[in-house]
Enzyme design. Sequence first.
Site, PDB file in Angstrom:
ATOM      1  N   GLY A 610       0.828  -1.206   0.000  1.00 36.78           N
ATOM      2  CA  GLY A 610       0.000   0.000   0.000  1.00 36.78           C
ATOM      3  C   GLY A 610       0.852   1.240   0.000  1.00 36.78           C
ATOM      4  O   GLY A 610       2.073   1.175   0.154  1.00 36.78           O
ATOM      5  N   GLY A 612       0.367   5.623   1.001  1.00 36.33           N
ATOM      6  CA  GLY A 612      -0.587   6.629   1.441  1.00 36.33           C
ATOM      7  C   GLY A 612       0.109   7.931   1.679  1.00 36.33           C
ATOM      8  O   GLY A 612       1.259   8.131   1.262  1.00 36.33           O
ATOM      9  N   PHE A 614       1.610   9.167   4.076  1.00 36.58           N
ATOM     10  CA  PHE A 614       2.850   9.228   4.845  1.00 36.58           C
ATOM     11  C   PHE A 614       3.964   8.372   4.281  1.00 36.58           C
ATOM     12  O   PHE A 614       5.074   8.412   4.757  1.00 36.58           O
ATOM     13  CB  PHE A 614       2.587   8.810   6.293  1.00 36.58           C
ATOM     14  CG  PHE A 614       1.627   9.741   6.978  1.00 36.58           C
ATOM     15  CD1 PHE A 614       2.072  10.936   7.508  1.00 36.58           C
ATOM     16  CD2 PHE A 614       0.281   9.433   7.060  1.00 36.58           C
ATOM     17  CE1 PHE A 614       1.194  11.804   8.125  1.00 36.58           C
ATOM     18  CE2 PHE A 614      -0.597  10.293   7.687  1.00 36.58           C
ATOM     19  CZ  PHE A 614      -0.152  11.486   8.218  1.00 36.58           C
ATOM     20  N   GLY A 615       3.658   7.561   3.337  1.00 44.46           N
ATOM     21  CA  GLY A 615       4.726   6.736   2.788  1.00 44.46           C
ATOM     22  C   GLY A 615       4.192   5.441   2.235  1.00 44.46           C
ATOM     23  O   GLY A 615       2.979   5.234   2.124  1.00 44.46           O
ATOM     24  N   VAL A 617       3.864   1.245   2.213  1.00 42.44           N
ATOM     25  CA  VAL A 617       3.721   0.189   3.218  1.00 42.44           C
ATOM     26  C   VAL A 617       4.141  -1.146   2.615  1.00 42.44           C
ATOM     27  O   VAL A 617       3.761  -1.478   1.487  1.00 42.44           O
ATOM     28  CB  VAL A 617       2.248   0.100   3.687  1.00 42.44           C
ATOM     29  CG1 VAL A 617       2.126  -0.922   4.816  1.00 42.44           C
ATOM     30  CG2 VAL A 617       1.747   1.461   4.136  1.00 42.44           C
ATOM     31  N   LYS A 631       5.519   0.740   7.517  1.00 41.38           N
ATOM     32  CA  LYS A 631       5.257   1.972   6.787  1.00 41.38           C
ATOM     33  C   LYS A 631       6.547   2.777   6.727  1.00 41.38           C
ATOM     34  O   LYS A 631       7.062   3.217   7.758  1.00 41.38           O
ATOM     35  CB  LYS A 631       4.151   2.763   7.499  1.00 41.38           C
ATOM     36  CG  LYS A 631       3.850   4.090   6.825  1.00 41.38           C
ATOM     37  CD  LYS A 631       2.641   4.765   7.439  1.00 41.38           C
ATOM     38  CE  LYS A 631       1.392   3.962   7.238  1.00 41.38           C
ATOM     39  NZ  LYS A 631       0.215   4.725   6.837  1.00 41.38           N
ATOM     40  N   ASP A 729      -7.523  12.259   8.676  1.00 38.66           N
ATOM     41  CA  ASP A 729      -7.438  11.675   7.340  1.00 38.66           C
ATOM     42  C   ASP A 729      -8.261  10.402   7.251  1.00 38.66           C
ATOM     43  O   ASP A 729      -7.840   9.402   6.687  1.00 38.66           O
ATOM     44  CB  ASP A 729      -5.976  11.395   6.986  1.00 38.66           C
ATOM     45  CG  ASP A 729      -5.797  11.116   5.495  1.00 38.66           C
ATOM     46  OD1 ASP A 729      -6.701  11.485   4.709  1.00 38.66           O
ATOM     47  OD2 ASP A 729      -4.782  10.504   5.124  1.00 38.66           O
TER      48      ASP A 729
END
Length: 928
Positions: A610, A612, A614-615, A617, A631, A729
């Site tokens: 994944g 998102g 923030f970074g 995964v 993450k 979020d």
Amino acid sequence: MEVSPLLLSLLLLLIPSSAQMPGFVSLDCGGEEIFTDDLGLEWTPDQLNYGETAFIAVSNESRKQYSTVRYFPADPRKYCYTLNVTSRTRYLLRATFLYGNFDTNNAYPKFDISVGATHWSSIVISDANTIEMRELIFLAMRPTVSVCLSNATTGQPFISTLELRQFNGSMYYTEFEQQFYLSVSARINFGADDEAPVRYPDDPFDRIWLSDSVKKANYLVDIAAGTKKVSTKLPIEINSDERPPEKVMQTAVVGTNGTLTYRLNLDGFPGFGWAFTYFAEIEDLAEDESRKFRLVLPGYTELSKAVVNIEENAQGKYRLYEPGYTNLSFPFVLSFKFGKTSDSSRGPLLNAMEINKYLEINDGSQDGGVISSFVSHYSSADWTLEGGDPCLPVPWSWVECNSNPQPRIFGADDDFCIPLLGRKLSSKNITGNIPSDLTKLNGLEELWLDGNSLTGTIPDFTGCVDLKIIHLENNQLTGGLSSFTNLPSLKELYVQNNMLSGTVPSGLLDKVVNMNYTGNVNLRKGKTSGSRTNIIIGTSVGAAVLVIATIVSGLLLRKGRKKCYEHDQLGHPPAQGIHFSKCDAPNESAHCFSYAEIEEATRKFEKKIGSGGFGVVYYGKMKDEKEIAVKVLTSNSYQGKREFSNEVTLLSRIHHRNLVQFLGYCQEDGRSMLIYEFMHNGTLKEHLYGPLTHEQSINWIKRLEIAEDAAKGIEYLHTGCVPAIIHRDLKSSNILIDKHMRAKVSDFGLSKLAVDGASHVSSIVRGTVGYYISQQLTDKSDVYSFGVILLELISGQEAISNENFGVNCRNIVQWAKLHIESGDIQGIIDPSLDGEYDIQSMWKIAEKALMCVQAHGFMRPSMSEVLKEIQDAISMERDAGAVREGNSDISRNSIHSIHSSLNMGSLDLGRNDNFLSIDESVARPTAR
Ligand SMILES: *[C@@H]1O[C@H](CO)[C@@H](O)[C@H](O)[C@H]1NC(C)=O
Ligand SMILES: *[C@@H]1O[C@H](CO)[C@@H](O)[C@H](O)[C@H]1NC(C)=O
Ligand SMILES: *[C@@H]1O[C@H](CO)[C@@H](O)[C@H](O)[C@H]1NC(C)=O
Ligand SMILES: *[C@@H]1O[C@H](CO)[C@@H](O)[C@H](O)[C@H]1NC(C)=O
Ligand SMILES: *[C@@H]1O[C@H](CO)[C@@H](O)[C@H](O)[C@H]1NC(C)=O
Ligand SMILES: *[C@@H]1O[C@H](CO)[C@@H](O)[C@H](O)[C@H]1NC(C)=O
């Protein structure tokens, strides 16, 4: 193409004089004989020569009027009943529809019903055995009123009964009655003894007062605890027969705990309406007791000021008091409350109420009067008897209509319609002169009167400057052609085989492209200015194209497609630096993983699962087989090293079974990582509209459980930590699903890791108009985002999409609001749910979702309230699911209840302050 006269449905009615009540007309559509029902109402067959009739199985013999229907072809026509009325008199008009699968088609019909040129309602059948009912209160302005069925979108238009009830004197007078009808939305008898409605003969005008004890979806729900029925046998002083009948006033509900609350769907709303409540003190209060209460409508603070004290207001017990509002804005889903004042010893009491919607009257097409006058010359010919407006909502079969190029100032929905006489007046056996009325049709473009027996001279059409095509051939017209000389647009003039005389004006010969005047013995060509006129056989290909283009443009222009309108929803930008310190697991510091450990677990970051805000995964498996999600934060998403570890320490203190478990962090060589438990079943987003939907779509109860889990997680963030943690979020890709299909919220508590705070605010919040206005991100911003997730759960639609929500609408909130507020919840329900849900639980969630996405934070509920509502919906759904399984075919042949336009529902007031605007001058109760 000529249309057979049989299809030219003219449905003029001769209304037999009614025996029992003056001004009552009760038509049993498709019926065969006159009969009197058990109420004493005399029903007469509608006796139409057109349309077809069918029998349906009705279980109760006393409802004979529902055992037949009249139905019409699903074509672009309208089929009208024309009823005699007395001008300047008010009436209740009632139409009912019991489908009963009369066509053994099982495709539930959907069609429109109109009164004159005014669209009254769309009839949507959703159950073969439920009677749909529509009621309208109107002031008759002409000696007849026409009720037309048209525009079948599905199935065939049909009707079971049509009723007229004449009112007395000034009953239901409103100051807007010249511009607005009243469409009946709710007429409720509270505290009713049983489910039977109160109507004639208790109500001399046969208004139907529905019992509040009817059990059906979305009809009077969310009733406050402690609500009790009370009743009396004593007479109630009502003073006038226009008020609710005594029988209605003899029963009431009382909020023994201090409040009465109800929630219902108001059919036809949102919009402006007329609302009255009816009170009579029917309990015997002791000397020292009092009953005082206020109406509370969320958003209408003005209305809550007035205190009701029935006995005082009515000047005595057992007397009627009827405060009301003649013009208020109502939402589709209305929730109201009566709350006792602090100095009152008894709780509020309510006997009855009525809510009607103002329905704007469409005055009809521009030249409607001219056309009516024209057809009145031929009142015995069936082509003149179609009824209703010549153009609206759909034109008569021999008329084609064009939209006015000049838009009207009001009511952009229904442009003026200009009738163009189509070719269908050809060969209609029309005799006499050409009525001069026709020359008043300023918008007339085509005139087809060929093949009739018209005599006399041709009237002066000079005023019809748009006339392009004229066909008068094969009549017995006399006189000359001078009336056509000044028509600038004329292209086609056929007058052969008449008895015209004189000379053909040279101007015509020069200008008109297609012309034939042969067969007129005394008509000669005049002095031409040179070239010979084109005389061309009238192949009317060009004309046909023109006609079709006209029809198409008329159709396209007539109804402007509804747009999703933009309106503000406030989202709020982040408050910088959210601190959280005291969650319920103190003194726990975050575990620190080594980079080598992580590299090994993730096999050098082999499997990306994944990415998102923030970074990225990655999947990993520790030596002890524990699966993890790593993450890797993008390099600029954290600040100082020290700050990072502080933050993760705080993160590690947030524990809840519905929050993805934070296992620790790793910070080496400038790389920062957060380690979480691995969630086997991906994100909610993937289940709703991602690749996983193909494997299996999650059913409604599962969706509700996921919503419950997520709500619990968020509620914990909001209330379990001090100060509260704002997620900021929330979105369906941040709701993760575990092995057991339970949900956990992820990506919480990362506030400080963001350099640019705004970049991690949910895009749907950020994308809204109000976002830049306010600087405050609160728990209510999370509630907004959660509302969006609820809408995604209902619809299976992405929150933002360029394609899915129609023109000018990219946002699930606008789209869903538009549907839900107009009562069309079906329009947004995920089709992959396959109808397997309880509509009440669906409504509950839809309404709550709308509350969550209210414009202003203070209007939104708390997460705890939302959670409670979800839990209620779950228990409803479980009960309904049990019923569905146990009893899948609920009594096909029995008619259930009268399901009227009073299709009651659920709550939520309006979308923003403007929407709930009240004209202060009318916000005070009116004593009628
Ligand atoms: C309805 O009105 C028309 C026109 O005035 C009249 O001819 C007809 O008899 C009326 N029908 C009834 C039943 O009164
Ligand atoms: C039929 O309806 C009438 C009134 O609507 C009711 O009184 C009666 O009980 C019903 N009969 C049956 C068999 O349901
Ligand atoms: C007929 O119904 C459809 C669907 O409800 C609607 O889009 C259309 O505008 C209607 N047409 C008219 C002439 O009312
Ligand atoms: C409301 O009244 C019922 C019984 O009349 C009682 O059981 C209940 O506790 C009361 N609830 C509240 C909130 O007062
Ligand atoms: C026209 O009138 C004649 C004689 O009256 C009749 O036979 C014919 O059917 C009529 N045509 C139409 C289209 O009504
Ligand atoms: C004009 O009309 C007559 C009678 O219908 C027809 O016989 C003739 O062919 C037409 N003339 C032209 C030029 O179209």
